[in-house]
Design an enzyme around this catalytic site. Structure first.
Site, PDB file in Angstrom:
ATOM      1  N   ASP A   8       0.856  -1.187   0.000  1.00  0.00           N
ATOM      2  CA  ASP A   8       0.000   0.000   0.000  1.00  0.00           C
ATOM      3  C   ASP A   8       0.894   1.240   0.000  1.00  0.00           C
ATOM      4  O   ASP A   8       1.695   1.430   0.918  1.00  0.00           O
ATOM      5  CB  ASP A   8      -0.890  -0.019   1.237  1.00  0.00           C
ATOM      6  CG  ASP A   8      -2.039   0.969   1.153  1.00  0.00           C
ATOM      7  OD1 ASP A   8      -2.179   1.637   0.109  1.00  0.00           O
ATOM      8  OD2 ASP A   8      -2.789   1.081   2.143  1.00  0.00           O
ATOM      9  N   ASP A 102      -2.917   2.454  -6.016  1.00  0.00           N
ATOM     10  CA  ASP A 102      -1.890   2.540  -4.974  1.00  0.00           C
ATOM     11  C   ASP A 102      -1.804   1.325  -4.067  1.00  0.00           C
ATOM     12  O   ASP A 102      -1.081   1.361  -3.070  1.00  0.00           O
ATOM     13  CB  ASP A 102      -2.107   3.797  -4.128  1.00  0.00           C
ATOM     14  CG  ASP A 102      -3.459   3.808  -3.429  1.00  0.00           C
ATOM     15  OD1 ASP A 102      -4.338   3.036  -3.841  1.00  0.00           O
ATOM     16  OD2 ASP A 102      -3.624   4.589  -2.470  1.00  0.00           O
ATOM     17  N   GLU A 103      -2.512   0.234  -4.385  1.00  0.00           N
ATOM     18  CA  GLU A 103      -2.366  -0.948  -3.541  1.00  0.00           C
ATOM     19  C   GLU A 103      -2.621  -2.217  -4.343  1.00  0.00           C
ATOM     20  O   GLU A 103      -3.324  -2.217  -5.345  1.00  0.00           O
ATOM     21  CB  GLU A 103      -3.300  -0.890  -2.327  1.00  0.00           C
ATOM     22  CG  GLU A 103      -4.766  -0.887  -2.647  1.00  0.00           C
ATOM     23  CD  GLU A 103      -5.631  -0.970  -1.391  1.00  0.00           C
ATOM     24  OE1 GLU A 103      -5.376  -1.865  -0.555  1.00  0.00           O
ATOM     25  OE2 GLU A 103      -6.558  -0.152  -1.270  1.00  0.00           O
TER      26      GLU A 103
END
Length: 359
Positions: A8, A102-103
């Site tokens: 993350d 983003d993860e």
């Protein structure tokens, strides 16, 4: 026993803006718009110290932090950085399940580097991300996705945490149910009303009771209270739709204003189609009125929408169908579904086909 990593990025959008603009470093930054109905898309850690969070109304964020600096989002930059990060993941495993820009989850049980330690892999990936993007990432490592997700929040920012098989039950037992992925604020409040405050409390409930109180989700809650999650990491999950929407500073009531307001969403959707080669057959117009009533209108084609011009024409006809407007419009969005790969060869036969309207 699987080895799962949840990676993350730390305050991703805001961190990219601070990286690219030295004047923003060390300052409370919000990605979004400061306008009346603006919303915070992301907040830097400096802003979070004041209680500013993503999805918060911009007016509320400014009251909490008058020094807050708003910057407009640059999604094309975030997408490019995300591609860089996923290329690093691919050096270690093909089993990558992106959750967002983003993860992502990574299954490194059998990895390309033949490393025995998932902890070492997570540490190497985070170091490579920092070296190549100047951004930090946090990681959670465990034997299933649920625990890896929880673990990635445990040492944020720029840290990592491991939940080993013998630690799973104890780790879950000590957490508040509101910390569990999949338990939102409303569900957490209901659990609290039932006397369920922690993972240990949740584990005391029977499967029948949880199903009675929470429906199908009760089975999931019964399992995670026991640190069980058998979901595999699924690579290349097929996307079902692509869309974009805009909330307006003032309610729109005139036809030309609605068309102009919809244009950015149309352009963003078509940019995705051009970049990926994925096209859709069904166009859906989303409308939210001033009183927050929401409606959708859809139009389907026998074949993929072949061009931005056809997409714009169909959206225009859907907007025309809204008139006379019963009230002002505060939000417009457009999405494409029934997606397929490959660019069709648009010709008169394709462009000229009559589209069918469905509600």
């Amino acid at each position: 026993m699987r080895k799962i990593i949840h990676l993350d990025m730390d305050a991703f959008y805001a961190s990219v803006e601070q990286r690219d603009n030295p004047d923003l470093r060390g300052r409370p930054v919000a990605v979004g718009s400061a306008r009346e109905r603006g919303v915070v898309a992301a907040a830097s850690y400096e802003a979070r110290q004041y209680g500013v969070r993503s999805a918060m109304a911009s007016a509320t964020a400014l009251r909490k932090c008058p020094e807050l600096v708003f910057v407009p989002p640059r999604f094309h930059v975030y997408k490019e950085v995300s591609r860089q990060i996923r290329a690093i993941f691919a050096e270690y495993t093909p089993l990558i399940e992106p959750v967002s820009l983003d993860e992502a989850y990574l299954d490194v049980t059998h990895n390309l580097k033949e490393l025995a330690s998932a902890t070492q892999i997570a540490r190497e990936i985070r170091a490579k991300i920092l070296e190549e993007t100047q951004l930090t990432a946090s990681a959670g490592i465990s034997y299933n996705k649920f625990l890896a997700k929880l673990a990635s929040d445990y040492r944020k920012p720029n840290g990592q945490f491991v939940v080993r098989p013998e630690q799973g039950l104890g780790f879950v037992a000590g957490l508040a149910v509101g910390q569990f992925h999949g338990v939102g604020p409303v569900t957490a409040a209901k659990m609290n009303q039932l006397g369920i405050f922690t993972g240990a409390d949740l584990r005391e409930q029977s499967a029948e009771f949880l199903q009675q109180q929470f429906g199908k989700a009760g089975h999931y809650y019964f399992a995670i209270a026991r640190a069980e999650d058998h979901r595999p990491v699924v690579a290349d999950r097929q996307r079902k739709s692509v869309g974009s929407e805009t909330t307006f500073a003032q309610d729109l009531t005139h036809f030309p204003d609605l068309l102009e307001g919809l244009r950015p969403a149309i352009e963003e959707v078509w940019e995705y189609c051009q970049r990926t080669g994925i096209l859709g057959r069904t166009i859906t117009l989303k409308v939210k009125f001033a009183d927050f009533q929401q409606i959708t209108r859809s139009r389907s084609s026998p074949g993929p929408i072949p061009s931005q011009a056809v997409l714009e024409r169909c959206c225009r006809e859907l907007v025309e169908g809204l008139f006379p407007l019963p009230k002002g419009v505060r939000l417009l969005g457009v999405s494409l579904s029934n997606l397929s790969n490959g660019q069709p060869a648009p010709g008169p036969a394709t462009v000229g086909k009559q589209l069918t309207l469905s509600f």
